[in-house]
Write a protein that holds these residues in place. Structure first.
Motif, PDB file in Angstrom:
ATOM      1  N   SER A   1       0.691  -1.211  -0.035  1.00  0.00           N
ATOM      2  CA  SER A   1       0.072   0.116   0.045  1.00  0.00           C
ATOM      3  C   SER A   1       0.921   1.179  -0.045  1.00  0.00           C
ATOM      4  O   SER A   1       0.671   2.135  -0.692  1.00  0.00           O
ATOM      5  N   LEU A   2       1.948   1.166   0.714  1.00  0.00           N
ATOM      6  CA  LEU A   2       2.710   2.456   0.743  1.00  0.00           C
ATOM      7  C   LEU A   2       3.549   2.646  -0.666  1.00  0.00           C
ATOM      8  O   LEU A   2       3.654   3.730  -1.320  1.00  0.00           O
ATOM      9  N   ALA A   3       3.656   1.364  -1.395  1.00  0.00           N
ATOM     10  CA  ALA A   3       4.289   1.467  -2.837  1.00  0.00           C
ATOM     11  C   ALA A   3       3.285   2.139  -3.628  1.00  0.00           C
ATOM     12  O   ALA A   3       3.560   2.953  -4.642  1.00  0.00           O
ATOM     13  N   PHE A   4       1.918   1.597  -3.592  1.00  0.00           N
ATOM     14  CA  PHE A   4       0.826   2.330  -4.437  1.00  0.00           C
ATOM     15  C   PHE A   4       0.605   3.732  -4.175  1.00  0.00           C
ATOM     16  O   PHE A   4       0.345   4.412  -4.944  1.00  0.00           O
ATOM     17  N   THR A   5       0.728   4.111  -2.889  1.00  0.00           N
ATOM     18  CA  THR A   5       0.678   5.482  -2.759  1.00  0.00           C
ATOM     19  C   THR A   5       1.640   6.222  -3.422  1.00  0.00           C
ATOM     20  O   THR A   5       1.518   7.735  -3.904  1.00  0.00           O
ATOM     21  N   ARG A   6       2.819   5.916  -3.450  1.00  0.00           N
ATOM     22  CA  ARG A   6       4.051   6.868  -4.057  1.00  0.00           C
ATOM     23  C   ARG A   6       3.684   6.752  -5.515  1.00  0.00           C
ATOM     24  O   ARG A   6       3.567   7.756  -6.456  1.00  0.00           O
ATOM     25  N   SER A   7       3.435   5.327  -6.261  1.00  0.00           N
ATOM     26  CA  SER A   7       3.572   5.382  -7.667  1.00  0.00           C
ATOM     27  C   SER A   7       2.367   5.990  -8.309  1.00  0.00           C
ATOM     28  O   SER A   7       2.478   6.632  -9.463  1.00  0.00           O
ATOM     29  N   GLU A   8       1.117   5.903  -7.666  1.00  0.00           N
ATOM     30  CA  GLU A   8      -0.131   6.488  -7.935  1.00  0.00           C
ATOM     31  C   GLU A   8      -0.271   8.175  -7.716  1.00  0.00           C
ATOM     32  O   GLU A   8      -1.099   8.811  -8.087  1.00  0.00           O
ATOM     33  N   ARG A   9       0.761   8.401  -6.866  1.00  0.00           N
ATOM     34  CA  ARG A   9       0.880   9.981  -6.529  1.00  0.00           C
ATOM     35  C   ARG A   9      -0.392  10.434  -5.802  1.00  0.00           C
ATOM     36  O   ARG A   9      -1.079  11.459  -6.258  1.00  0.00           O
ATOM     37  N   LEU A  10      -0.795   9.787  -4.673  1.00  0.00           N
ATOM     38  CA  LEU A  10      -2.091  10.127  -4.058  1.00  0.00           C
ATOM     39  C   LEU A  10      -2.029  11.339  -3.262  1.00  0.00           C
ATOM     40  O   LEU A  10      -0.786  11.439  -2.780  1.00  0.00           O
ATOM     41  N   GLY A  11      -2.949  12.106  -2.867  1.00  0.00           N
ATOM     42  CA  GLY A  11      -2.740  13.188  -1.945  1.00  0.00           C
ATOM     43  C   GLY A  11      -3.087  12.520  -0.546  1.00  0.00           C
ATOM     44  O   GLY A  11      -3.571  11.393  -0.562  1.00  0.00           O
ATOM     45  N   PRO A  12      -2.695  13.111   0.360  1.00  0.00           N
ATOM     46  CA  PRO A  12      -2.737  12.667   1.932  1.00  0.00           C
ATOM     47  C   PRO A  12      -4.080  12.163   2.270  1.00  0.00           C
ATOM     48  O   PRO A  12      -4.226  10.779   2.890  1.00  0.00           O
ATOM     49  N   PRO A  13      -5.329  12.965   2.067  1.00  0.00           N
ATOM     50  CA  PRO A  13      -6.533  12.559   2.527  1.00  0.00           C
ATOM     51  C   PRO A  13      -6.988  11.366   1.817  1.00  0.00           C
ATOM     52  O   PRO A  13      -7.318  10.303   2.281  1.00  0.00           O
ATOM     53  N   VAL A  14      -6.761  11.370   0.329  1.00  0.00           N
ATOM     54  CA  VAL A  14      -7.285  10.175  -0.477  1.00  0.00           C
ATOM     55  C   VAL A  14      -6.228   8.805   0.015  1.00  0.00           C
ATOM     56  O   VAL A  14      -7.125   7.682  -0.042  1.00  0.00           O
ATOM     57  N   ALA A  15      -5.284   8.978   0.062  1.00  0.00           N
ATOM     58  CA  ALA A  15      -4.277   7.720   0.619  1.00  0.00           C
ATOM     59  C   ALA A  15      -4.846   7.106   1.764  1.00  0.00           C
ATOM     60  O   ALA A  15      -4.884   6.122   2.197  1.00  0.00           O
ATOM     61  N   ALA A  16      -5.383   8.302   2.802  1.00  0.00           N
ATOM     62  CA  ALA A  16      -5.808   7.676   3.979  1.00  0.00           C
ATOM     63  C   ALA A  16      -7.114   6.910   3.932  1.00  0.00           C
ATOM     64  O   ALA A  16      -7.441   5.886   4.752  1.00  0.00           O
ATOM     65  N   ARG A  17      -7.803   7.496   3.058  1.00  0.00           N
ATOM     66  CA  ARG A  17      -9.341   6.846   2.970  1.00  0.00           C
ATOM     67  C   ARG A  17      -9.206   5.341   2.449  1.00  0.00           C
ATOM     68  O   ARG A  17      -9.697   4.296   3.099  1.00  0.00           O
ATOM     69  N   ILE A  18      -8.307   5.239   1.410  1.00  0.00           N
ATOM     70  CA  ILE A  18      -8.079   3.899   0.788  1.00  0.00           C
ATOM     71  C   ILE A  18      -7.407   3.006   1.491  1.00  0.00           C
ATOM     72  O   ILE A  18      -7.780   1.962   1.809  1.00  0.00           O
ATOM     73  N   SER A  19      -6.469   3.441   2.520  1.00  0.00           N
ATOM     74  CA  SER A  19      -5.756   2.402   3.547  1.00  0.00           C
ATOM     75  C   SER A  19      -6.806   2.079   4.707  1.00  0.00           C
ATOM     76  O   SER A  19      -6.453   1.027   5.022  1.00  0.00           O
ATOM     77  N   ALA A  20      -7.531   2.705   5.100  1.00  0.00           N
ATOM     78  CA  ALA A  20      -8.568   2.571   5.959  1.00  0.00           C
ATOM     79  C   ALA A  20      -9.585   1.384   5.682  1.00  0.00           C
ATOM     80  O   ALA A  20      -9.781   0.601   6.260  1.00  0.00           O
ATOM     81  N   TYR A  21      -9.972   1.620   4.478  1.00  0.00           N
ATOM     82  CA  TYR A  21     -11.303   0.808   3.908  1.00  0.00           C
ATOM     83  C   TYR A  21     -10.310  -0.569   3.604  1.00  0.00           C
ATOM     84  O   TYR A  21     -10.891  -1.892   3.701  1.00  0.00           O
ATOM     85  N   ALA A  22      -9.001  -0.599   3.125  1.00  0.00           N
ATOM     86  CA  ALA A  22      -8.528  -1.744   2.953  1.00  0.00           C
ATOM     87  C   ALA A  22      -7.969  -2.475   4.174  1.00  0.00           C
ATOM     88  O   ALA A  22      -8.088  -3.635   4.128  1.00  0.00           O
ATOM     89  N   ALA A  23      -7.896  -1.772   5.204  1.00  0.00           N
ATOM     90  CA  ALA A  23      -7.257  -2.347   6.333  1.00  0.00           C
ATOM     91  C   ALA A  23      -8.533  -3.049   7.012  1.00  0.00           C
ATOM     92  O   ALA A  23      -8.404  -4.057   7.676  1.00  0.00           O
ATOM     93  N   ILE A  24      -9.692  -2.651   6.999  1.00  0.00           N
ATOM     94  CA  ILE A  24     -10.951  -3.049   7.314  1.00  0.00           C
ATOM     95  C   ILE A  24     -11.293  -4.438   6.575  1.00  0.00           C
ATOM     96  O   ILE A  24     -11.607  -5.335   7.340  1.00  0.00           O
ATOM     97  N   ALA A  25     -10.925  -4.243   5.321  1.00  0.00           N
ATOM     98  CA  ALA A  25     -10.994  -5.735   4.600  1.00  0.00           C
ATOM     99  C   ALA A  25     -10.318  -6.810   5.264  1.00  0.00           C
ATOM    100  O   ALA A  25     -10.813  -7.797   5.245  1.00  0.00           O
TER     101      ALA A  25
END
Length: 478
Positions: free
Chosen positions: A34-58
């Motif tokens: 997920s850290l690698a995806f955040t860098r390569s996809e050039r995500l902004g901080p809030p968007v990255a946090a939303r994705i990581s939270a839903y992924a962690a819940i899954a």
């Protein structure tokens, strides 16, 4: 030798028909990816946090579905999360359920991302399922687990779709253009290097007479050698010349009531009058900025956590947690529990912080200093494209540390090597709280926050983290 012992243990367990408990590195692998995806996809901080939270819940719900797990489902505990599907037709393997649920969730959340991101997600999920089969999971249990993971992931996506993220895609924010209100200060020469990544090159227009519209220059279809269609996207790229997610404070949080539940004290009213509260706050900042030592600059850069270059504030703490999995000898259940609680707290922290940022719209220190004292003043790293108060990194870190201190413990020293791959040496801390204090002051050293923003930000984040711990029960009796 260690790998041989591990193989023999797995072989023995497979022979007796009982698979070993999931390796915590299965959880750690998703954190690293997920850290690698955040860098390569050039995500902004809030968007990255939303994705990581839903992924962690899954992931969490997948592991919680295993009969051997002591984790409690989050069903009915998080805002608007109703009942979740239960395994149908027999026992399942939590690690396989988690991998498949994660695959479904991330494939959807990254559907507008690079194809290589989704291929990596699919490959990792398949590899983890194969590893569990090699460890002794039967084909029937595997198939049942994959089916349940798919259903679970789809259910979580349906819930995620109602958090108002998509509604905010079409909302327009009008900048106030008042002297006492925030104005974006980033320049094109600061902007271009931030937009490059491991999957992108700078693509220049063929006609030199064509002038790039900077508001579009951050989109992947301009700065990429893998062109993407223009238009609305479910995966917005971080664009430094545009205000970052001005309506993020309106999203549905996970555990707090709304973005104002832990609202900080109001910032002082803007004033350039000598002796005013705002003037003295800025003077305190400028006195610090003029006396930075090499050590203080290194601290600023270590915690800069700009998108693309170093990740984001939330993913710095995901990286710390990933390191703790091995260093603190966490089990898979402990790792996924910490991952879910921490990422939920950080996303709620972003909602609370952004609610205040776009309400108060406080000007950044660089703006005030250049107006009043030194027109040539420059920050240690580019100032982020959103208002100053409260300090985002301080709020997010406060929430993360509140959770990590509870679920892992705050009395053991640790070493953080998050930025080693970009040349910053590892830093040692006596506790998570000590790291939080350094995070906060680093934002002053970096030139992007006044002291009040970081002090109030830590309080705001800690409040949010404690709310998450109070309202989300991951184990009986916790």
């Amino acid at each position: 030798m260690k790998s041989l012992r591990t193989f023999l243990i797995l072989l023995a367990c497979a022979a007796c028909g009982k698979a070993p408990a999931p390796d915590p590195q299965l959880v750690s692998q998703w954190m690293r990816a997920s850290l690698a995806f955040t860098r390569s996809e050039r995500l902004g901080p809030p968007v990255a946090a939303r994705i990581s939270a839903y992924a962690a819940i899954a992931l969490y719900e997948g592991y919680a579905s295993d009969p051997a797990s002591k984790l409690r489902s989050l069903s009915g505990q998080l805002n608007a999360l109703g009942s979740l599907p239960k395994p149908d037709g027999g026992a399942v393997d939590g690690a396989i359920v988690a991998a498949e649920a994660e695959r479904v969730v991330l494939d959807s959340l990254f559907r507008d991302g690079f194809s290589s991101t989704r291929r990596t997600v699919d490959s990792l999920a398949a590899a983890q399922a194969a590893a569990r089969v090699a460890a002794g999971i039967s084909a029937s249990v595997r198939d049942r687990s994959v089916a349940h993971g798919r259903t679970l992931g789809a259910t979580l996506l349906g819930w995620a779709a109602t958090d108002r993220f998509f509604e905010t895609r079409n909302m327009v924010w009008i900048a106030p253009y008042a002297r006492g209100k925030w104005v974006n200060t980033i320049t094109p020469d600061q902007f271009v290097p931030q937009m490059l990544s491991g999957q992108s090159d700078l693509v220049k227009p063929g006609n030199p007479n064509v002038q790039l519209d900077l508001e579009r220059a951050g989109e992947k279809f301009v700065f990429t050698n893998r062109p993407r269609a223009a238009g609305a996207t479910s995966l917005p790229t971080f664009n430094p010349v545009k205000p970052t997610e001005p309506f993020w404070g309106e999203l549905r949080p996970f555990a707090i009531r709304d973005g104002d539940e832990c609202r900080p004290a109001p910032p002082p009213e803007y004033s350039e009058k000598k002796g005013s509260e705002f003037y003295e706050m800025a003077r305190e900042f400028y006195d610090t900025a003029k006396t930075l030592t090499p050590e203080k600059k290194e601290i600023a850069l270590f915690w800069s956590d700009n998108p693309v270059a170093t990740g984001t504030p939330a993913f710095h703490w995901v990286s710390v947690l990933q390191q703790m999995v091995t260093r603190r000898h966490l089990s898979a259940d402990q790792a996924v529990e910490a991952f879910a609680l921490t990422t939920m707290a950080m996303q709620d922290a972003f909602i609370g912080c952004w609610k205040e940022k776009y309400r108060s719209e406080v000007v950044r220190p660089v703006t005030f200093v250049q107006r009043v004292w030194d027109k040539n003043y420059q920050t240690v790293f580019p100032t982020p494209p959103f208002p100053e108060y409260s300090s985002g990194h301080s709020v997010i870190s406060g929430a993360a540390v509140a959770v990590l201190s509870k679920v892992i413990g705050d009395s053991i020293a640790f070493v953080d090597s998050t930025q080693a791959d970009i040349g910053h040496p590892a830093r040692s801390f006596s506790s998570f709280t000590a790291a939080l204090n350094e995070v906060a002051i680093s934002r002053v050293y970096g030139g992007i926050h006044y002291m009040k923003a970081v002090v109030d930000g830590m309080k705001q984040g800690t409040c949010i983290g404690l709310r998450v711990l109070q309202r989300v029960q991951t184990r009986a009796g916790r």
